[in-house]
Write an enzyme that holds these catalytic residues in place. Structure first.
Site, PDB file in Angstrom:
ATOM      1  N   TYR A  42     -14.176   9.244   5.364  1.00  0.00           N
ATOM      2  CA  TYR A  42     -15.519   9.375   4.810  1.00  0.00           C
ATOM      3  C   TYR A  42     -16.166   7.989   4.747  1.00  0.00           C
ATOM      4  O   TYR A  42     -15.470   6.968   4.743  1.00  0.00           O
ATOM      5  CB  TYR A  42     -15.487  10.059   3.440  1.00  0.00           C
ATOM      6  CG  TYR A  42     -14.523   9.463   2.436  1.00  0.00           C
ATOM      7  CD1 TYR A  42     -14.931   8.465   1.558  1.00  0.00           C
ATOM      8  CD2 TYR A  42     -13.202   9.908   2.354  1.00  0.00           C
ATOM      9  CE1 TYR A  42     -14.049   7.920   0.622  1.00  0.00           C
ATOM     10  CE2 TYR A  42     -12.316   9.371   1.437  1.00  0.00           C
ATOM     11  CZ  TYR A  42     -12.749   8.379   0.570  1.00  0.00           C
ATOM     12  OH  TYR A  42     -11.879   7.843  -0.345  1.00  0.00           O
ATOM     13  N   GLY A  46     -12.398   2.975   1.501  1.00  0.00           N
ATOM     14  CA  GLY A  46     -12.149   1.545   1.450  1.00  0.00           C
ATOM     15  C   GLY A  46     -11.453   1.019   2.699  1.00  0.00           C
ATOM     16  O   GLY A  46     -10.448   1.581   3.149  1.00  0.00           O
ATOM     17  N   ASP A  48      -9.684  -1.653   3.046  1.00  0.00           N
ATOM     18  CA  ASP A  48      -8.315  -2.084   2.751  1.00  0.00           C
ATOM     19  C   ASP A  48      -7.359  -0.898   2.717  1.00  0.00           C
ATOM     20  O   ASP A  48      -6.236  -0.969   3.236  1.00  0.00           O
ATOM     21  CB  ASP A  48      -8.263  -2.874   1.444  1.00  0.00           C
ATOM     22  CG  ASP A  48      -8.938  -2.158   0.268  1.00  0.00           C
ATOM     23  OD1 ASP A  48      -9.704  -1.197   0.492  1.00  0.00           O
ATOM     24  OD2 ASP A  48      -8.707  -2.580  -0.874  1.00  0.00           O
ATOM     25  N   ASP A  68      -0.703   1.535  -3.015  1.00  0.00           N
ATOM     26  CA  ASP A  68      -1.019   0.120  -3.104  1.00  0.00           C
ATOM     27  C   ASP A  68      -1.192  -0.274  -4.564  1.00  0.00           C
ATOM     28  O   ASP A  68      -2.128   0.152  -5.228  1.00  0.00           O
ATOM     29  CB  ASP A  68      -2.299  -0.183  -2.322  1.00  0.00           C
ATOM     30  CG  ASP A  68      -2.552  -1.671  -2.151  1.00  0.00           C
ATOM     31  OD1 ASP A  68      -1.988  -2.476  -2.927  1.00  0.00           O
ATOM     32  OD2 ASP A  68      -3.313  -2.037  -1.238  1.00  0.00           O
ATOM     33  N   THR A  71      -5.089  -4.754  -7.648  1.00  0.00           N
ATOM     34  CA  THR A  71      -6.089  -4.721  -8.716  1.00  0.00           C
ATOM     35  C   THR A  71      -6.439  -3.275  -9.040  1.00  0.00           C
ATOM     36  O   THR A  71      -6.557  -2.888 -10.195  1.00  0.00           O
ATOM     37  CB  THR A  71      -7.353  -5.500  -8.297  1.00  0.00           C
ATOM     38  OG1 THR A  71      -6.973  -6.826  -7.929  1.00  0.00           O
ATOM     39  CG2 THR A  71      -8.345  -5.561  -9.436  1.00  0.00           C
ATOM     40  N   THR A 124       2.971  -3.717 -31.306  1.00  0.00           N
ATOM     41  CA  THR A 124       1.746  -3.516 -30.539  1.00  0.00           C
ATOM     42  C   THR A 124       1.917  -3.891 -29.077  1.00  0.00           C
ATOM     43  O   THR A 124       1.485  -3.153 -28.177  1.00  0.00           O
ATOM     44  CB  THR A 124       0.595  -4.323 -31.169  1.00  0.00           C
ATOM     45  OG1 THR A 124       0.417  -3.868 -32.509  1.00  0.00           O
ATOM     46  CG2 THR A 124      -0.699  -4.137 -30.403  1.00  0.00           C
TER      47      THR A 124
END
Length: 199
Positions: A42, A46, A48, A68, A71, A124
């Site tokens: 499409y 992306g 990458d 992958d 990020t 925490t």
């Protein structure tokens, strides 16, 4: 002489500022989505993801599921006829850690644990690690299981900066929640480069 001074460069970038830096460099070849021979892509797919998937399929065979851990944490699959089946995108593990720290008033910035954290944390920092890692691994497990039911002969390949730690989490998850597909996961940090080289 000129080609020795300016070696040929093949560039695939999803960061517009980086792409702009190289636009005036001599002998630059910009890889576009249309250069990748996957079927049924499409327009906003992306670059990458497409290159990594192409590199994975050529290296390990089709059908293929490429995960992958960068990020963004992405899962992208293609069938035996090299048709893009689709996938999923979620924030990468490090990005989730930073988002909690930056988006709240009191939560600390914590590092990814090197091993699967305890589920029932008592402080925490460990609770953040537990929440992010267990939720990500549980979600990935569900998606991968569905993929394996649909494509039982598929290879599964991890790539990206978090690939090794994800493999560690999956291996430790296996001891508590046995899954046949976990044994088939491969790690290859060079999928994008394999795809670029092939193109």
């Amino acid at each position: 002489l000129q080609s020795a001074i300016y070696p040929e460069l093949w560039l695939a970038s999803v960061v517009p500022a980086q792409t702009k830096l190289w636009q005036h460099y001599l002998h630059t070849n910009f890889i576009q989505l249309t250069d990748i021979p996957l079927q049924q892509m499409y327009p906003t797919f992306g670059l990458d993801r497409a290159i990594a998937l192409w590199g994975a399929g050529l290296s390990y065979g089709w059908p293929i599921l490429a995960i992958d851990g960068g990020t963004a944490l992405t899962l992208t699959g293609a069938d035996a006829a090299q048709n893009l089946i689709g996938g999923a995108i979620l924030p990468g593990l490090g990005l989730q850690m930073r988002s909690l720290h930056e988006g709240t008033a009191g939560l600390p910035l914590v590092e990814l644990p090197t091993e699967l954290p305890t589920l029932w944390a008592k402080d925490t920092e460990m609770a953040i690690q537990s929440g992010i890692v267990w939720t990500a691994i549980s979600g990935l497990n569900t998606i991968i299981e569905q993929w394996c039911h649909r494509y039982p002969n598929s290879e599964i390949v991890l790539t990206g900066g978090d690939a090794m730690v994800l493999q560690t989490y999956f291996n430790q998850w296996q001891s508590a929640y046995p899954n046949q597909w976990i044994h088939f996961i491969k790690v290859d940090s060079h999928l994008v480069f394999r795809g670029i080289a092939a193109l």
